[in-house]
Design a protein around this motif. Structure first.
Motif, PDB file in Angstrom:
ATOM      1  N   LYS A 259       0.819  -1.207   0.000  1.00 58.67           N
ATOM      2  CA  LYS A 259       0.000   0.000   0.000  1.00 58.67           C
ATOM      3  C   LYS A 259       0.858   1.264   0.000  1.00 58.67           C
ATOM      4  O   LYS A 259       1.982   1.268   0.482  1.00 58.67           O
ATOM      5  N   THR A 260       0.280   2.326  -0.525  1.00 58.99           N
ATOM      6  CA  THR A 260       0.945   3.629  -0.500  1.00 58.99           C
ATOM      7  C   THR A 260       1.095   4.081   0.951  1.00 58.99           C
ATOM      8  O   THR A 260       0.118   4.104   1.702  1.00 58.99           O
ATOM      9  N   HIS A 262       1.589   6.307   4.381  1.00 54.25           N
ATOM     10  CA  HIS A 262       1.281   7.617   4.948  1.00 54.25           C
ATOM     11  C   HIS A 262       2.433   8.022   5.861  1.00 54.25           C
ATOM     12  O   HIS A 262       3.396   7.285   6.045  1.00 54.25           O
ATOM     13  N   LEU A 263       2.331   9.188   6.461  1.00 57.61           N
ATOM     14  CA  LEU A 263       3.408   9.654   7.347  1.00 57.61           C
ATOM     15  C   LEU A 263       3.626   8.705   8.519  1.00 57.61           C
ATOM     16  O   LEU A 263       4.759   8.530   8.983  1.00 57.61           O
ATOM     17  N   TRP A 315       9.916   6.490   0.597  1.00 53.37           N
ATOM     18  CA  TRP A 315       8.571   6.989   0.926  1.00 53.37           C
ATOM     19  C   TRP A 315       8.066   7.912  -0.179  1.00 53.37           C
ATOM     20  O   TRP A 315       6.906   7.815  -0.590  1.00 53.37           O
ATOM     21  N   VAL A 316       8.919   8.796  -0.668  1.00 59.07           N
ATOM     22  CA  VAL A 316       8.522   9.742  -1.716  1.00 59.07           C
ATOM     23  C   VAL A 316       8.186   8.997  -2.999  1.00 59.07           C
ATOM     24  O   VAL A 316       7.134   9.232  -3.628  1.00 59.07           O
ATOM     25  N   SER A 318       7.252   6.016  -3.353  1.00 59.47           N
ATOM     26  CA  SER A 318       6.086   5.150  -3.155  1.00 59.47           C
ATOM     27  C   SER A 318       4.760   5.901  -3.178  1.00 59.47           C
ATOM     28  O   SER A 318       3.703   5.275  -3.067  1.00 59.47           O
ATOM     29  N   GLN A 319       4.790   7.212  -3.314  1.00 59.45           N
ATOM     30  CA  GLN A 319       3.556   7.969  -3.460  1.00 59.45           C
ATOM     31  C   GLN A 319       3.006   7.872  -4.881  1.00 59.45           C
ATOM     32  O   GLN A 319       1.905   8.340  -5.163  1.00 59.45           O
ATOM     33  N   GLY A 320       3.778   7.256  -5.771  1.00 60.48           N
ATOM     34  CA  GLY A 320       3.331   7.081  -7.151  1.00 60.48           C
ATOM     35  C   GLY A 320       2.482   5.833  -7.314  1.00 60.48           C
ATOM     36  O   GLY A 320       1.806   5.376  -6.379  1.00 60.48           O
ATOM     37  N   SER A 321       2.552   5.230  -8.478  1.00 55.22           N
ATOM     38  CA  SER A 321       1.690   4.089  -8.797  1.00 55.22           C
ATOM     39  C   SER A 321       2.141   2.797  -8.118  1.00 55.22           C
ATOM     40  O   SER A 321       1.346   1.871  -7.940  1.00 55.22           O
ATOM     41  N   SER A 323       4.370   1.082  -4.795  1.00 58.38           N
ATOM     42  CA  SER A 323       4.981   1.344  -3.495  1.00 58.38           C
ATOM     43  C   SER A 323       6.127   0.377  -3.239  1.00 58.38           C
ATOM     44  O   SER A 323       6.011  -0.823  -3.500  1.00 58.38           O
TER      45      SER A 323
END
Length: 506
Positions: A259-260, A262-263, A315-316, A318-321, A323
């Motif tokens: 999954k994408t 989160h913080l 992390w950055v 993995s914010q795309g399509s 993860s």
């Protein structure tokens, strides 16, 4: 006398420490053992990682490694063209290993323990390069007893080799920056290639490595260091490019389930990164304290980059399509965090204070160390127990119907097959084409289950426990075919699984 604490920030720090005769260094007669700190650290890590190495039953990823490594070289290469190309280098290495030493659990996992031992050696060498012997000693002791080192040193996957390659690359980079020369840059290129071939996410280490090169060049203005680094990285990436291109075609199948983040993912990752929330918390406390910086500002800053930059970058990205934010994918940052914590321990005064904190870290991590060495540490199902039941009641010509369908990723078939003796040769009744025949990790299931059952008088059916339905979680067509043409002769339950023997009705 020059203070030993100021030397790490000096280009001549290592030589200065050897000649200064400070209380951080051994006397002349003990100089040889000091040079062998990497060796005892490697042996200690190997001993700890190898303890109980064959006890836990294999989980699905390890079963995939076993299945791939058990194929011939040609069959393995054909499979990699369809699935798991990113693990190809490790599968080929393991294939060669098991062909010589066999595929017992201990032998399947021993290469990873050896790789972790090598990582310990390079981490200690890095500690000695950036700081001093005291830090190196604390590093060797702490690294060996971090639960994650044993966790992945006892796993038949590539992650220990990634830690080894990245640890080697870091030390080789520092050596090349001290005295730039082709004979020092070439091994760094090999380490970069190895890291990428064992796991492409590990190439995120090039970000902090590049920043270190730029920062040192800005401070020292030493020749063509930046150009040499860029050329070396380009050469090291050449063998990785085909793997990346092939892996991109398989990525949706391989890791689409991640999954994408989160913080909050940063906190979760840190807790899992060391395979022990307690150890992770204590290491965080040591890293956050400014103690490590007293051992050398440049060394501590560079280690912080090596540990933090790949995690933030992952992390950055993995914010795309897709993860990639997974603790085991970023396991290669552990040596940097351990080294920072060791530097903080070495800065404590008196020396016994650091030793006491180290002992506390080791003791508090023991419950997690024990848990990962239990039989059920990785799985909740007793595949070995099922295999024993089948082996005891086996007759030639028996069929085998493990639960697959939507649950095929749990590899219950491999979990049972791994423990079956060679004399037991079951027919996988619902496999229209085997995984080997279709160059894959999973078979193609039968489109017409009734026809696939023809000629099979008895079938061993394995599914999840917790229900009276012997066909629980089976695809509807398979369940109906079994129910219509067979009767249950006996049914037994082991941990997490139910094994039923079915005989064909008249």
């Amino acid at each position: 006398m020059t203070s030993a604490r100021t030397l790490p920030d000096s280009p001549a720090g290592a030589a200065g420490r050897r000649s200064a005769g400070s209380d951080e260094e051994p006397a002349a007669p003990r100089r040889l053992p000091a040079r062998l700190d990497w060796l005892w650290a490697a042996l200690l890590t190997l001993a700890v990682a190898a303890f109980g190495i064959g006890r836990a039953q294999p989980w699905r990823d390890e079963l995939a490694s076993w299945n791939a490594a058990s194929r011939s070289t040609g069959e393995l290469v054909d499979m990699l063209g369809h699935v798991d190309a990113v693990s190809g280098a490790y599968y080929l290495l393991l294939h060669g290993w098991v062909s010589v030493f066999g595929d017992s659990l201990a032998m399947l996992r021993l290469p990873s323990a050896l790789a972790m031992a090598g990582a310990a050696a390079f981490t200690v060498l890095t500690a000695r390069t950036l700081f001093d012997r005291r830090t190196a000693v604390f590093t060797g002791l702490l690294f060996a007893f971090v639960p994650a080192v044993s966790r992945y040193g006892q796993e038949a996957r590539s992650y220990a080799f990634v830690v080894l390659a990245v640890s080697a690359a870091t030390w080789l980079l520092l050596r090349a920056l001290e005295r730039p020369a082709l004979r020092r840059w070439a091994p760094y290129a090999l380490a970069v290639a190895a890291a990428g071939l064992f796991h492409v996410v590990s190439l995120l280490i090039l970000l902090p490595h590049g920043l270190i090169v730029l920062l040192r060049w800005r401070r020292d203005r030493r020749g063509r260091t930046v150009v040499a680094f860029a050329v070396t990285v380009a050469v090291g990436l050449l063998p990785v490019v085909p793997l990346v291109l092939l892996g991109q075609r398989q990525v949706t199948r391989q890791i689409s389930w991640i999954k994408t983040p989160h913080l909050r993912g940063f906190a979760d990752l840190w807790s899992n990164l060391f395979a022990s929330p307690t150890t992770g918390l204590l290491l965080a406390a040591l890293v956050l304290l400014p103690l490590a910086w007293s051992r050398g500002r440049r060394g501590a800053g560079e280690l912080l980059l090596i540990g933090a930059a790949p995690i933030v970058a992952a992390w950055v990205v993995s914010q795309g399509s897709t993860s990639y934010f997974m603790d085991r994918y970023l396991l290669f940052t552990v040596p940097a965090w351990v080294l920072l914590a060791a530097a903080a321990l070495a800065a404590l005064r008196p020396l016994r204070a650091g030793a006491l904190v180290l002992a506390a870290l080791i003791v508090l991590g023991l419950p997690d160390q024990r848990q990962m060495r239990t039989e059920w540490a990785r799985v909740e199902q007793d595949g070995q127990g099922v295999a024993k039941i089948i082996a005891k009641g086996y007759r030639p010509g028996d069929g085998f119907a493990p639960v697959r369908g939507d649950d095929k990723v749990f590899m219950i078939d491999y979990q049972v097959e791994y423990y079956l003796p060679q004399r037991v040769r079951l027919k996988d009744v619902f496999a229209e084409r085997s995984a080997l025949q279709r160059d894959d990790l999973f078979p193609k299931e039968c489109a017409q289950p009734v026809q696939c059952l023809r000629g099979t008088q008895r079938v061993w059916v394995v599914t999840w426990s917790g229900t009276d339905n012997p066909f629980h979680k089976f695809p509807k067509g398979q369940a109906e075919a079994l129910r219509s043409h067979y009767r249950v002769v006996e049914s037994k339950t082991v941990r997490g699984l139910t094994i039923s023997l079915l005989e064909r009705t008249a």
